[in-house]
Scaffold this active site. Structure first.
Site, PDB file in Angstrom:
ATOM      1  N   LYS A 201     -25.113 -10.849   7.364  1.00 50.06           N
ATOM      2  CA  LYS A 201     -24.998 -10.611   5.921  1.00 50.06           C
ATOM      3  C   LYS A 201     -25.889  -9.432   5.519  1.00 50.06           C
ATOM      4  O   LYS A 201     -27.075  -9.400   5.881  1.00 50.06           O
ATOM      5  CB  LYS A 201     -25.429 -11.872   5.169  1.00 50.06           C
ATOM      6  CG  LYS A 201     -25.293 -11.768   3.685  1.00 50.06           C
ATOM      7  CD  LYS A 201     -25.718 -13.041   2.984  1.00 50.06           C
ATOM      8  CE  LYS A 201     -25.815 -12.790   1.498  1.00 50.06           C
ATOM      9  NZ  LYS A 201     -26.467 -13.875   0.807  1.00 50.06           N
TER      10      LYS A 201
ATOM     11  N   ASN B 118      -7.752  -7.411  -3.568  1.00 50.61           N
ATOM     12  CA  ASN B 118      -7.167  -7.075  -4.874  1.00 50.61           C
ATOM     13  C   ASN B 118      -6.596  -8.335  -5.513  1.00 50.61           C
ATOM     14  O   ASN B 118      -6.751  -9.427  -4.976  1.00 50.61           O
ATOM     15  CB  ASN B 118      -6.097  -5.986  -4.708  1.00 50.61           C
ATOM     16  CG  ASN B 118      -5.022  -6.438  -3.744  1.00 50.61           C
ATOM     17  OD1 ASN B 118      -4.324  -7.409  -3.979  1.00 50.61           O
ATOM     18  ND2 ASN B 118      -4.907  -5.747  -2.612  1.00 50.61           N
TER      19      ASN B 118
ATOM     20  N   LYS C  60       7.906   7.555   2.593  1.00 54.54           N
ATOM     21  CA  LYS C  60       7.898   6.492   3.601  1.00 54.54           C
ATOM     22  C   LYS C  60       9.289   6.271   4.198  1.00 54.54           C
ATOM     23  O   LYS C  60       9.480   5.365   4.995  1.00 54.54           O
ATOM     24  CB  LYS C  60       7.354   5.188   2.994  1.00 54.54           C
ATOM     25  CG  LYS C  60       5.915   5.299   2.501  1.00 54.54           C
ATOM     26  CD  LYS C  60       5.279   3.933   2.247  1.00 54.54           C
ATOM     27  CE  LYS C  60       3.905   4.083   1.598  1.00 54.54           C
ATOM     28  NZ  LYS C  60       3.094   2.870   1.652  1.00 54.54           N
TER      29      LYS C  60
ATOM     30  N   ASP D  47      -5.748  -0.125   0.984  1.00 55.41           N
ATOM     31  CA  ASP D  47      -5.524   1.188   1.598  1.00 55.41           C
ATOM     32  C   ASP D  47      -6.677   1.579   2.516  1.00 55.41           C
ATOM     33  O   ASP D  47      -6.496   2.322   3.460  1.00 55.41           O
ATOM     34  CB  ASP D  47      -5.363   2.259   0.506  1.00 55.41           C
ATOM     35  CG  ASP D  47      -4.036   2.114  -0.212  1.00 55.41           C
ATOM     36  OD1 ASP D  47      -3.048   1.774   0.469  1.00 55.41           O
ATOM     37  OD2 ASP D  47      -3.984   2.303  -1.442  1.00 55.41           O
TER      38      ASP D  47
ATOM     39  N   LYS E  38       7.067   7.656  -3.205  1.00 53.76           N
ATOM     40  CA  LYS E  38       6.756   6.729  -2.088  1.00 53.76           C
ATOM     41  C   LYS E  38       8.018   6.430  -1.283  1.00 53.76           C
ATOM     42  O   LYS E  38       7.982   6.353  -0.061  1.00 53.76           O
ATOM     43  CB  LYS E  38       6.210   5.407  -2.637  1.00 53.76           C
ATOM     44  CG  LYS E  38       4.707   5.391  -2.754  1.00 53.76           C
ATOM     45  CD  LYS E  38       4.184   4.079  -3.316  1.00 53.76           C
ATOM     46  CE  LYS E  38       2.782   4.304  -3.864  1.00 53.76           C
ATOM     47  NZ  LYS E  38       2.257   3.232  -4.665  1.00 53.76           N
TER      48      LYS E  38
ATOM     49  N   PRO F 134      -3.943   1.230   8.450  1.00 54.70           N
ATOM     50  CA  PRO F 134      -2.581   1.596   8.860  1.00 54.70           C
ATOM     51  C   PRO F 134      -1.576   1.143   7.800  1.00 54.70           C
ATOM     52  O   PRO F 134      -1.816   0.167   7.096  1.00 54.70           O
ATOM     53  CB  PRO F 134      -2.381   0.800  10.159  1.00 54.70           C
ATOM     54  CG  PRO F 134      -3.327  -0.351  10.052  1.00 54.70           C
ATOM     55  CD  PRO F 134      -4.506   0.147   9.248  1.00 54.70           C
ATOM     56  N   ASP F 135      -0.473   1.866   7.686  1.00 54.26           N
ATOM     57  CA  ASP F 135       0.563   1.531   6.707  1.00 54.26           C
ATOM     58  C   ASP F 135       1.715   0.813   7.421  1.00 54.26           C
ATOM     59  O   ASP F 135       2.487   1.429   8.156  1.00 54.26           O
ATOM     60  CB  ASP F 135       1.052   2.823   6.032  1.00 54.26           C
ATOM     61  CG  ASP F 135       1.948   2.527   4.845  1.00 54.26           C
ATOM     62  OD1 ASP F 135       2.833   1.654   4.964  1.00 54.26           O
ATOM     63  OD2 ASP F 135       1.769   3.157   3.793  1.00 54.26           O
TER      64      ASP F 135
HETATM   65  O1  PMT Z   1       1.356 -10.893  -5.390  1.00 56.71           O
HETATM   66  P1  PMT Z   1       1.644 -10.937  -6.877  1.00 56.71           P
HETATM   67  O2  PMT Z   1       0.451 -11.401  -7.696  1.00 56.71           O
HETATM   68  O3  PMT Z   1       2.902 -11.703  -7.193  1.00 56.71           O
HETATM   69  O4  PMT Z   1       1.889  -9.434  -7.365  1.00 56.71           O
HETATM   70  C1  PMT Z   1       2.988  -8.728  -6.877  1.00 56.71           C
HETATM   71  C2  PMT Z   1       2.645  -7.249  -6.637  1.00 56.71           C
HETATM   72  C3  PMT Z   1       2.307  -6.573  -7.956  1.00 56.71           C
HETATM   73  C4  PMT Z   1       1.480  -7.125  -5.674  1.00 56.71           C
HETATM   74  C5  PMT Z   1       3.923  -6.625  -5.970  1.00 56.71           C
HETATM   75  O5  PMT Z   1       4.994  -6.754  -6.867  1.00 56.71           O
HETATM   76  C6  PMT Z   1       3.722  -5.162  -5.642  1.00 56.71           C
HETATM   77  O6  PMT Z   1       3.948  -4.280  -6.441  1.00 56.71           O
HETATM   78  N1  PMT Z   1       3.307  -4.870  -4.385  1.00 56.71           N
HETATM   79  C7  PMT Z   1       3.014  -3.491  -3.922  1.00 56.71           C
HETATM   80  C8  PMT Z   1       1.655  -3.081  -4.354  1.00 56.71           C
HETATM   81  C9  PMT Z   1       1.391  -1.575  -4.158  1.00 56.71           C
HETATM   82  O7  PMT Z   1       1.090  -0.885  -5.037  1.00 56.71           O
HETATM   83  O8  PMT Z   1       1.604  -1.146  -2.994  1.00 56.71           O
HETATM   84  P2  PMT Z   1       1.252   0.401  -2.535  1.00 56.71           P
HETATM   85  O9  PMT Z   1       1.663   1.388  -3.524  1.00 56.71           O
HETATM   86  O10 PMT Z   1      -0.175   0.390  -2.076  1.00 56.71           O
HETATM   87  O11 PMT Z   1       2.183   0.487  -1.288  1.00 56.71           O
HETATM   88  C10 PMT Z   1       3.563   0.839  -1.328  1.00 56.71           C
HETATM   89  C11 PMT Z   1       4.316   0.007  -0.352  1.00 56.71           C
HETATM   90  O12 PMT Z   1       3.790   0.152   0.969  1.00 56.71           O
HETATM   91  C12 PMT Z   1       4.251  -1.489  -0.622  1.00 56.71           C
HETATM   92  O13 PMT Z   1       5.505  -2.018  -0.309  1.00 56.71           O
HETATM   93  C13 PMT Z   1       3.185  -1.999   0.338  1.00 56.71           C
HETATM   94  O14 PMT Z   1       3.412  -3.360   0.720  1.00 56.71           O
HETATM   95  C14 PMT Z   1       3.365  -1.058   1.530  1.00 56.71           C
HETATM   96  N2  PMT Z   1       2.090  -0.801   2.251  1.00 56.71           N
HETATM   97  C15 PMT Z   1       1.080  -0.143   1.621  1.00 56.71           C
HETATM   98  C16 PMT Z   1      -0.088   0.131   2.321  1.00 56.71           C
HETATM   99  C17 PMT Z   1      -0.220  -0.308   3.655  1.00 56.71           C
HETATM  100  N3  PMT Z   1      -1.327  -0.083   4.334  1.00 56.71           N
HETATM  101  N4  PMT Z   1       0.797  -0.985   4.238  1.00 56.71           N
HETATM  102  C18 PMT Z   1       1.944  -1.236   3.554  1.00 56.71           C
HETATM  103  O15 PMT Z   1       2.869  -1.866   4.110  1.00 56.71           O
END
Ligand code: PMT
Length: 412
Positions: A287, A207, A339, A277, A335, A303-304
């Site tokens: 390839k 991403n 979580k 995700d 969230k 995994p989260d």
């Molecule tokens: O890196 P930059 O370009 O500076 O941009 C920053 C950002 C926009 C990426 C950052 O500010 C941000 O918002 N990060 C979270 C992105 C997101 O949408 O995460 P999520 O909704 O998929 O997950 C929620 C939370 O769970 C997050 O804290 C994520 O780190 C955590 N997570 C999610 C999935 C996973 N498998 N493991 C996790 O730890």
């Protein structure tokens, strides 16, 4: 906001032109500013510019009988509440690290008992040079000195990397909001950047995360006195000084390295990473060749990391991030509850030039009985504000559990 007597040191570098704006901002906020320039700085901006903006005579030489007859250099060193050197060149930092006093500015730094702030600015190769880094280490270990920045990005010489001086606005904001050591002694683990989920040896799913938000938070937590470990996905950012960086590629790596870091001791866990995700159910050994007009890829859930850490019995204080394009409040608070997080920082990434891969962001922070909007602002400024807010809520949670909190100590 307390008005300060600021001695602004300007050293030789192209960023010297930005210091003119810095003087204007500091004066506008009611601070008294006196400027000292090195001879190198005079090659970039004239003393007259700073004299006009500060309303004070500019000092350039230690051995100037006329100037010494006015406010002598020892008097000037005593006058200052704060010595701010912006830009601080590699040469100036080297001389300061060695305790030299071979021009007016280094002499003033030797003579002052006030805090000295350096805003480094130089070419990225000079910043990364091991001798510069050795000097940075020496200066960082000096209790009188703090480094603000450098920032990373496009440089005047065409290079891209670390070494840009912080923007005058960021520096002026920090002068008014000195970094309290609100996280002194705390162990903070931060995830940052994207993950890459391999499809075959040459392709992957990822991403737009640049890691800038996470790296800015790591630097702010370090400045607030924390012992910081940064679990970083693949990004183009330099390892910040004083921070342990653990590089990872996939979501599975991020989970394993984060669990190991938390097992090593962690008081606060902050997840800024944009973790994929899903990952391809299988990574092809060779390839994948194109054949049909369409193809589909089977994906499985990753995994989260954050949820796994928050679900532990002795979980650290957990802070999540949420990047949303719609229904921000609903998705973010959902969230946080699902979580079992202590806080969540929600960014609205539908707005142009904010959030992913930008130097700027705008967030709403939620915790069980409160919320606060921050920005839009640079990620560096926001990171300082977020660390202050996280430290406040962390201390509150310690009090609720009947545990002792840190007494905060202010540097600068
Ligand atoms: O890196 P930059 O370009 O500076 O941009 C920053 C950002 C926009 C990426 C950052 O500010 C941000 O918002 N990060 C979270 C992105 C997101 O949408 O995460 P999520 O909704 O998929 O997950 C929620 C939370 O769970 C997050 O804290 C994520 O780190 C955590 N997570 C999610 C999935 C996973 N498998 N493991 C996790 O730890």
């Amino acid at each position: 906001m307390s008005q300060k007597r600021i001695l602004l040191g300007v050293t030789g570098g192209i960023a010297a032109y930005k210091s003119a704006e810095l003087v204007r901002l500091l004066k506008k906020r009611g601070h008294e500013v006196r400027v000292v320039m090195t001879h190198g700085a005079e090659a970039f901006v004239t003393p007259l510019t700073f004299q006009a903006l500060s309303g004070e005579a500019v000092r350039t030489s230690l051995l100037d009988p006329a100037a010494e007859a006015g406010m002598g250099h020892i008097e000037l060193a005593k006058w200052a509440d704060l010595v701010l050197v912006a830009p601080a060149s590699a040469d100036f930092m080297a001389r300061l690290a060695q305790g030299m006093a071979d021009d007016l500015l280094t002499t003033l730094c030797s003579a002052t008992e006030s805090p000295i702030i350096l805003a480094p600015a130089m070419n990225q190769a000079m910043w990364n040079n091991h001798r510069t880094q050795r000097n940075v280490g020496l200066l960082e270990s000096d209790p009188q000195i703090a480094l603000w920045g450098p920032d990373q990005g496009d440089q005047a010489c065409g290079d891209v990397g670390p070494g840009r001086m912080l923007e005058p606005q960021d520096i002026a904001d920090r002068v008014d909001r000195p970094a309290a050591k609100v996280l002194a002694g705390q162990r903070v683990v931060i995830t940052a950047g994207p993950t890459r989920e391999p499809i075959d040896p040459v392709r992957y799913i990822t991403n737009h995360s640049s890691g800038k938000m996470g790296y800015a938070l790591a630097m702010a937590a370090h400045a607030a006195g924390a012992d910081v470990t940064l679990i970083s996905g693949p990004v183009n950012l330099p390892a910040p000084a004083g921070i342990k960086v653990v590089p990872v590629i996939t979501a599975q790596d991020m989970l394993e390295r984060s669990l190991a870091a938390v097992d090593g001791g962690c008081d606060i866990f902050i997840a800024t990473a944009a973790v994929a995700d899903y990952r391809p159910a299988q990574c092809a050994d060779q390839k994948v060749k194109k054949s049909k007009d369409d193809m589909s890829l089977a994906l499985v859930r990753n995994p989260d990391t954050l949820a796994a850490i928050a679900a532990r019995n002795q979980a650290p204080f957990t802070v999540g991030f949420a990047a949303e394009t719609n229904d921000l409040v609903h998705y973010a608070t959902d969230k946080m509850q699902r979580k079992r997080l202590n806080m969540i920082v929600a960014n609205d990434v539908s707005k142009p030039d904010l959030g992913f891969n930008s130097d700027h962001n705008q967030v709403t922070v939620f915790w069980p009985d409160g919320q606060q909007c921050l920005g839009p602002d640079t990620k560096i400024t926001l990171a300082g504000q977020l660390v202050a807010l996280i430290a406040e809520q962390f201390a509150q949670s310690l009090r609720t559990q009947g545990k002792p909190t840190n007494s905060s100590k202010v540097k600068s």
